[in-house]
Design an enzyme around this catalytic site. Structure first.
Site, PDB file in Angstrom:
ATOM      1  N   GLU A 111       0.828  -1.196   0.000  1.00 25.68           N
ATOM      2  CA  GLU A 111       0.000   0.000   0.000  1.00 25.68           C
ATOM      3  C   GLU A 111       0.864   1.247   0.000  1.00 25.68           C
ATOM      4  OE1 GLU A 111      -4.377  -1.168   1.502  1.00 25.68           O
ATOM      5  OE2 GLU A 111      -3.142  -0.022   2.873  1.00 25.68           O
ATOM      6  N   CYS A 125       3.670   8.452   0.863  1.00 26.23           N
ATOM      7  CA  CYS A 125       4.080   7.586   1.966  1.00 26.23           C
ATOM      8  C   CYS A 125       4.329   6.192   1.389  1.00 26.23           C
ATOM      9  CB  CYS A 125       2.953   7.579   2.996  1.00 26.23           C
ATOM     10  SG  CYS A 125       3.264   6.532   4.399  1.00 26.23           S
ATOM     11  N   CYS A 132       5.816  -6.553   8.942  1.00 27.30           N
ATOM     12  CA  CYS A 132       6.912  -6.008   9.749  1.00 27.30           C
ATOM     13  C   CYS A 132       7.298  -7.048  10.790  1.00 27.30           C
ATOM     14  CB  CYS A 132       6.444  -4.716  10.434  1.00 27.30           C
ATOM     15  SG  CYS A 132       7.770  -3.807  11.254  1.00 27.30           S
ATOM     16  N   CYS A 136       5.185  -3.249  17.418  1.00 29.02           N
ATOM     17  CA  CYS A 136       4.774  -2.090  18.197  1.00 29.02           C
ATOM     18  C   CYS A 136       3.293  -2.282  18.521  1.00 29.02           C
ATOM     19  CB  CYS A 136       5.014  -0.811  17.415  1.00 29.02           C
ATOM     20  SG  CYS A 136       6.748  -0.643  16.957  1.00 29.02           S
ATOM     21  N   CYS A 139       0.383  -0.458  16.579  1.00 22.71           N
ATOM     22  CA  CYS A 139       0.458  -0.404  15.120  1.00 22.71           C
ATOM     23  C   CYS A 139      -0.180  -1.633  14.490  1.00 22.71           C
ATOM     24  CB  CYS A 139       1.927  -0.308  14.683  1.00 22.71           C
ATOM     25  SG  CYS A 139       2.146  -0.424  12.892  1.00 22.71           S
ATOM     26  N   CYS A 361      -1.820   6.590   9.089  1.00 23.60           N
ATOM     27  CA  CYS A 361      -0.638   5.915   9.636  1.00 23.60           C
ATOM     28  C   CYS A 361      -1.019   4.683  10.425  1.00 23.60           C
ATOM     29  CB  CYS A 361       0.045   6.815  10.669  1.00 23.60           C
ATOM     30  SG  CYS A 361       1.100   8.004   9.973  1.00 23.60           S
TER      31      CYS A 361
HETATM   32  N1  SAH Z   1       8.517   1.192  10.838  1.00 24.91           N
HETATM   33  C1  SAH Z   1       8.809   2.570  10.740  1.00 24.91           C
HETATM   34  C2  SAH Z   1       8.041   3.299   9.654  1.00 24.91           C
HETATM   35  C3  SAH Z   1       6.605   2.938   9.444  1.00 24.91           C
HETATM   36  S1  SAH Z   1       5.486   3.394  10.701  1.00 24.91           S
HETATM   37  C4  SAH Z   1       8.586   3.231  12.078  1.00 24.91           C
HETATM   38  O1  SAH Z   1       8.046   2.603  12.981  1.00 24.91           O
HETATM   39  O2  SAH Z   1       9.001   4.386  12.213  1.00 24.91           O
HETATM   40  C5  SAH Z   1       5.206   5.124  10.394  1.00 24.91           C
HETATM   41  C6  SAH Z   1       4.697   5.901  11.628  1.00 24.91           C
HETATM   42  O3  SAH Z   1       3.335   5.582  11.931  1.00 24.91           O
HETATM   43  C7  SAH Z   1       5.491   5.574  12.891  1.00 24.91           C
HETATM   44  O4  SAH Z   1       5.828   6.715  13.612  1.00 24.91           O
HETATM   45  C8  SAH Z   1       4.507   4.730  13.652  1.00 24.91           C
HETATM   46  O5  SAH Z   1       4.830   4.712  14.984  1.00 24.91           O
HETATM   47  C9  SAH Z   1       3.200   5.391  13.334  1.00 24.91           C
HETATM   48  N2  SAH Z   1       2.024   4.578  13.620  1.00 24.91           N
HETATM   49  C10 SAH Z   1       1.921   3.244  13.550  1.00 24.91           C
HETATM   50  N3  SAH Z   1       0.658   2.853  13.904  1.00 24.91           N
HETATM   51  C11 SAH Z   1      -0.039   3.971  14.177  1.00 24.91           C
HETATM   52  C12 SAH Z   1      -1.405   4.220  14.568  1.00 24.91           C
HETATM   53  N4  SAH Z   1      -2.267   3.232  14.707  1.00 24.91           N
HETATM   54  N5  SAH Z   1      -1.764   5.504  14.751  1.00 24.91           N
HETATM   55  C13 SAH Z   1      -0.895   6.513  14.552  1.00 24.91           C
HETATM   56  N6  SAH Z   1       0.401   6.339  14.183  1.00 24.91           N
HETATM   57  C14 SAH Z   1       0.818   5.082  14.004  1.00 24.91           C
HETATM   58 FE1  SF4 Z   2       6.774  -1.984  12.329  1.00 26.12          FE
HETATM   59 FE2  SF4 Z   2       4.551  -0.610  12.871  1.00 26.12          FE
HETATM   60 FE3  SF4 Z   2       6.531  -0.699  14.664  1.00 26.12          FE
HETATM   61 FE4  SF4 Z   2       6.867   0.726  12.408  1.00 26.12          FE
HETATM   62  S1  SF4 Z   2       5.370   1.143  14.032  1.00 26.12           S
HETATM   63  S2  SF4 Z   2       8.309  -0.734  13.353  1.00 26.12           S
HETATM   64  S3  SF4 Z   2       5.697  -0.571  10.964  1.00 26.12           S
HETATM   65  S4  SF4 Z   2       5.306  -2.453  13.956  1.00 26.12           S
END
Ligand code: SAH
Ligand code: SF4
Length: 384
Positions: A111, A125, A132, A136, A139, A361
């Site tokens: 995506e 983006c 992944c 986290c 996420c 995001c």
């Molecule tokens: N893996 C990398 C890049 C992809 S995530 C990273 O973690 O930085 C891109 C951004 O979206 C990150 O800052 C992540 O913490 C944020 N993100 C992930 N899930 C989210 C959510 N449900 N709501 C808001 N931001 C989120």
């Molecule tokens: Fe992976 Fe989501 Fe954590 Fe970014 S925020 S490292 S995409 S699990």
């Protein structure tokens, strides 16, 4: 890096013709020689010519390369491809955000989201992996297993697909609609640095798409040992997904913190090549109600990043089905931002975009997978 990734499926089948769009300049030169398209002494010039057609004009057909001899074009078409991947789905949000679901190979669906800004500008983006390995807890991508790293061609293809759709070929030097690129889609870019770095070389090349490296931002959850290589190899802007100001909480939100705790992460950021007031690091901080959003935490954040040329991006949490987290109240987010502003840090609150098409995001891929899975189930029910 002690984490082992299963990358056995990382490269396309050897029988498939090489897609030239994913090769660096040097890779392209070498490929032309290897395929016998031209002798080594002519390869640099020929590669420059072909490069311009691919990356400046965006052509997908060798026949369009009007200044390349006919027999050379035939040889190119025999050995290589310029084909775009299949676009499985295209959605446009009420707010102008566009999302594409791109299939590059069976089971490899990516995506990509375009977020228009004021005026003509906008950010794309892009994803660096399918799924992944990190988990986290807030996420949605983190709930999916890693399928594989994307190749440089698959990363560049996301830019090309967006460019096709925005009708932005040949590549304009200014007044662009696609003016910035952020590696904030699916996946952890620093676990795929080789391909990410090649893709950035391709995208930023002056005779091609020519996006300045200062307009390309790589976001990481904090893979500390890779930070120097990211800076040295790409000169991209750095974004760090911080989300917490103490190890106890960050261990929960970003489990990678157990491996690279905050003191190591902050030292790595301070040493990031090229960091200056003109090239600040962006700290991303997702606002989770009652978890990390108190005024004390805002003050702790100011202390933690003291002396680092930085801005803080406050991201309202985007909920997804099954999550226990909630987004902080707007007033709480504003109070948090005010404390950072007062301490001299720009701290924009990221307006959620494209929520109606699940493009925000942390919502990527898994949702559309779900929608399609439920459509499939419905079709099966209807058929029964
Ligand atoms: N893996 C990398 C890049 C992809 S995530 C990273 O973690 O930085 C891109 C951004 O979206 C990150 O800052 C992540 O913490 C944020 N993100 C992930 N899930 C989210 C959510 N449900 N709501 C808001 N931001 C989120
Ligand atoms: Fe992976 Fe989501 Fe954590 Fe970014 S925020 S490292 S995409 S699990």
């Amino acid at each position: 890096m002690s984490l082992t990734l299963d990358l056995t499926r990382a490269t396309p089948a050897p029988s498939a013709p090489v897609n030239l769009t994913g090769l660096t300049r040097e890779g392209l030169r070498q490929a032309l020689i290897d395929a016998g398209v031209c002798p080594p002494e002519k390869a640099k010039m020929r590669a420059s010519q072909v490069w311009r057609w691919i990356h400046h004009y965006g052509v997908t057909d060798f026949a369009m390369m009007s200044d390349v001899a006919k027999e050379t074009r035939a040889k190119l078409a025999e050995a290589f491809t310029l084909a775009r991947p299949e676009i499985v789905e295209r959605q446009v949000s009420k707010d102008g955000t566009r999302k594409w679901l791109i299939r590059t190979a069976p089971g490899i669906e990516i995506e990509t989201v375009y977020i228009p800004d004021v005026g003509r500008a906008g950010a794309l983006c892009v994803s660096s992996q399918v799924g992944c390995t990190l988990n986290c807890t807030f996420c949605h991508t983190g709930t999916q297993k890693l399928v594989r790293n994307l190749t440089a061609a698959e990363i560049v293809a996301q830019v090309q697909v967006a460019r096709d759709d925005l009708e932005e070929w040949p590549s304009p030097k200014e007044d662009r609609r696609l003016s910035n690129i952020v590696f904030m889609g699916m996946g952890e870019p620093l676990y795929n640095l080789d391909h990410v770095a090649d893709a950035i070389d391709i995208i930023s090349d002056n005779e091609g798409i020519a996006l300045s490296r200062r307009r390309i931002t790589v976001s990481t959850s904090g893979v500390v040992p890779q930070l120097p290589a990211l800076g040295d190899r790409t000169a991209a802007m750095l974004a760090i997904s911080l989300h917490a100001t103490n190890d106890a909480l960050r261990d929960v939100l970003v489990p990678l913190n157990r491996k690279y705790p905050l003191d190591q992460l902050m030292a790595g950021i301070r040493a990031y090549p090229g960091l200056s007031n003109a090239r600040r690091v962006t700290f991303e901080y997702v606002m989770l109600k009652g978890v990390n959003d108190s005024p004390e935490e805002a003050r702790a954040l100011v202390k933690l990043i003291q002396g680092i040329p930085a801005k803080v991006n406050l991201i309202p949490f985007n909920p997804w089905p099954g999550t226990d987290y909630q987004c902080s109240d707007w007033a709480t987010i504003e109070r948090f931002a005010a404390i950072l502003n007062k301490a001299g840090y720009a701290s924009p609150i990221r307006t959620p975009r494209g929520r109606d098409i699940l493009a925000a995001c942390g919502q990527l891929k898994s949702e559309s997978e779900k929608v399609r899975a439920s459509a499939l189930r419905k079709a099966e029910r209807d058929a029964a």
